[in-house]
Scaffold this motif. Sequence first.
Motif, PDB file in Angstrom:
ATOM      1  N   GLU A 114       0.830  -1.193   0.000  1.00 48.94           N
ATOM      2  CA  GLU A 114       0.000   0.000   0.000  1.00 48.94           C
ATOM      3  C   GLU A 114       0.872   1.253   0.000  1.00 48.94           C
ATOM      4  O   GLU A 114       1.950   1.272   0.614  1.00 48.94           O
ATOM      5  CB  GLU A 114      -0.904  -0.001   1.238  1.00 48.94           C
ATOM      6  CG  GLU A 114      -1.916   1.119   1.280  1.00 48.94           C
ATOM      7  CD  GLU A 114      -2.786   1.040   2.525  1.00 48.94           C
ATOM      8  OE1 GLU A 114      -3.709   1.856   2.658  1.00 48.94           O
ATOM      9  OE2 GLU A 114      -2.511   0.160   3.368  1.00 48.94           O
ATOM     10  N   GLY A 135      -4.930   4.166   2.455  1.00 48.88           N
ATOM     11  CA  GLY A 135      -6.256   3.574   2.351  1.00 48.88           C
ATOM     12  C   GLY A 135      -7.114   3.764   3.581  1.00 48.88           C
ATOM     13  O   GLY A 135      -8.269   3.313   3.609  1.00 48.88           O
ATOM     14  N   LEU A 136      -6.584   4.417   4.618  1.00 52.24           N
ATOM     15  CA  LEU A 136      -7.358   4.637   5.835  1.00 52.24           C
ATOM     16  C   LEU A 136      -8.447   5.680   5.600  1.00 52.24           C
ATOM     17  O   LEU A 136      -8.252   6.647   4.866  1.00 52.24           O
ATOM     18  CB  LEU A 136      -6.442   5.093   6.978  1.00 52.24           C
ATOM     19  CG  LEU A 136      -5.355   4.113   7.437  1.00 52.24           C
ATOM     20  CD1 LEU A 136      -4.472   4.771   8.484  1.00 52.24           C
ATOM     21  CD2 LEU A 136      -5.981   2.839   7.987  1.00 52.24           C
ATOM     22  N   THR A 137      -9.560   5.487   6.263  1.00 54.98           N
ATOM     23  CA  THR A 137     -10.617   6.504   6.210  1.00 54.98           C
ATOM     24  C   THR A 137     -10.205   7.702   7.046  1.00 54.98           C
ATOM     25  O   THR A 137      -9.393   7.577   7.977  1.00 54.98           O
ATOM     26  CB  THR A 137     -11.931   5.922   6.737  1.00 54.98           C
ATOM     27  OG1 THR A 137     -11.757   5.530   8.118  1.00 54.98           O
ATOM     28  CG2 THR A 137     -12.355   4.705   5.928  1.00 54.98           C
ATOM     29  N   PRO A 138     -10.717   8.901   6.753  1.00 54.67           N
ATOM     30  CA  PRO A 138     -10.335  10.086   7.539  1.00 54.67           C
ATOM     31  C   PRO A 138     -10.588   9.917   9.030  1.00 54.67           C
ATOM     32  O   PRO A 138      -9.770  10.357   9.863  1.00 54.67           O
ATOM     33  CB  PRO A 138     -11.195  11.198   6.933  1.00 54.67           C
ATOM     34  CG  PRO A 138     -11.480  10.732   5.534  1.00 54.67           C
ATOM     35  CD  PRO A 138     -11.589   9.243   5.619  1.00 54.67           C
ATOM     36  N   GLU A 139     -11.687   9.276   9.393  1.00 53.49           N
ATOM     37  CA  GLU A 139     -11.993   9.103  10.815  1.00 53.49           C
ATOM     38  C   GLU A 139     -11.001   8.156  11.486  1.00 53.49           C
ATOM     39  O   GLU A 139     -10.497   8.431  12.585  1.00 53.49           O
ATOM     40  CB  GLU A 139     -13.419   8.567  10.966  1.00 53.49           C
ATOM     41  CG  GLU A 139     -13.852   8.391  12.414  1.00 53.49           C
ATOM     42  CD  GLU A 139     -15.268   7.849  12.526  1.00 53.49           C
ATOM     43  OE1 GLU A 139     -15.736   7.637  13.666  1.00 53.49           O
ATOM     44  OE2 GLU A 139     -15.895   7.630  11.469  1.00 53.49           O
ATOM     45  N   LEU A 140     -10.698   7.016  10.815  1.00 52.80           N
ATOM     46  CA  LEU A 140      -9.739   6.064  11.375  1.00 52.80           C
ATOM     47  C   LEU A 140      -8.334   6.653  11.426  1.00 52.80           C
ATOM     48  O   LEU A 140      -7.584   6.425  12.385  1.00 52.80           O
ATOM     49  CB  LEU A 140      -9.753   4.778  10.537  1.00 52.80           C
ATOM     50  CG  LEU A 140      -8.827   3.652  11.019  1.00 52.80           C
ATOM     51  CD1 LEU A 140      -9.169   3.248  12.446  1.00 52.80           C
ATOM     52  CD2 LEU A 140      -8.903   2.454  10.073  1.00 52.80           C
ATOM     53  N   LYS A 141      -7.966   7.423  10.410  1.00 47.45           N
ATOM     54  CA  LYS A 141      -6.655   8.060  10.395  1.00 47.45           C
ATOM     55  C   LYS A 141      -6.506   9.027  11.555  1.00 47.45           C
ATOM     56  O   LYS A 141      -5.466   9.066  12.227  1.00 47.45           O
ATOM     57  CB  LYS A 141      -6.467   8.784   9.059  1.00 47.45           C
ATOM     58  CG  LYS A 141      -5.156   9.528   8.943  1.00 47.45           C
ATOM     59  CD  LYS A 141      -5.064  10.249   7.613  1.00 47.45           C
ATOM     60  CE  LYS A 141      -3.800  11.088   7.535  1.00 47.45           C
ATOM     61  NZ  LYS A 141      -3.717  11.824   6.242  1.00 47.45           N
ATOM     62  N   LYS A 142      -7.553   9.808  11.845  1.00 44.54           N
ATOM     63  CA  LYS A 142      -7.510  10.765  12.953  1.00 44.54           C
ATOM     64  C   LYS A 142      -7.362  10.048  14.289  1.00 44.54           C
ATOM     65  O   LYS A 142      -6.582  10.460  15.157  1.00 44.54           O
ATOM     66  CB  LYS A 142      -8.776  11.613  12.932  1.00 44.54           C
ATOM     67  CG  LYS A 142      -8.809  12.697  13.990  1.00 44.54           C
ATOM     68  CD  LYS A 142     -10.078  13.540  13.863  1.00 44.54           C
ATOM     69  CE  LYS A 142     -10.122  14.620  14.931  1.00 44.54           C
ATOM     70  NZ  LYS A 142     -11.370  15.435  14.825  1.00 44.54           N
TER      71      LYS A 142
END
Length: 256
Positions: A114, A135-142
């Motif tokens: 990735e 590939g992380l979603t913005p919420e998971l990345k935060k």
Amino acid sequence: MASEMTKGEIILLVNMVGTIQDTKFHVIDGDMRYNALLGRPWIHSMRAVPSTLHQMMKFPTNDGVKIVYEEHHAAKEMFVMINEQVDDNEEEEFLTPRAFVAPKESNATKSIVEELEQAILIEHLPERKVYLGMGLTPELKKKLIQFLINNIDCFAWSHLDMTGIPPEITTHQLSFDPRFKLVKQKRRPQSEVKHVFSKEEVSKLLKIGSIRDVKYPEWIANVVVDPKKGNRLRMCVDYKDTKHALRIVSHCPNID
């Protein structure tokens, strides 16, 4: 023959100079110039050592080491038979160099690596950064970045942060044989590049307290600078003499 599908498997007894062993063969319906091919599984199970240069093979048995030599007569007959089966057109096609054609990438062969992006955890220390998958979603990345910030003290950003294990928890000690004579290795010459690298590494270890200066040492071992991947260097210590002086030598490398 690399693209042929196997028709099944069969287990046969293989007698090699009196050593008999059950061997699994894969059956192929194709034009082969050999009755059977013995691959790496059979070689490993026999603990055999083949040599294409000397055209022979050795393997251990209860009666000693057995040697199997190449049959020159059979090899010459096979060579003549192959040449007789190839006509001019086939020989020209056989000798024509083949260019490698890379297969088209599909979902099954697509790389699973990735792409990454940098994330700075401390604003005033931009060199202390981590890499996160894109590939992380913005919420998971935060949430992940906040988790790393909350546990920032668990990271070792330099050698100074690697304090090691406290001696009261565990200590590694070498069991030396007192009858062994102490060895002081002679200083080995090194190239200028390796000499400068060794001085830098020793300075780092002295600065963080991993090593200390010893006066009048009774045991001296040379440092060895070995190349690593990416044109980098690694400093090791020559433990050959140390290994000979240990009572238990199974876990002591030559260099480390």
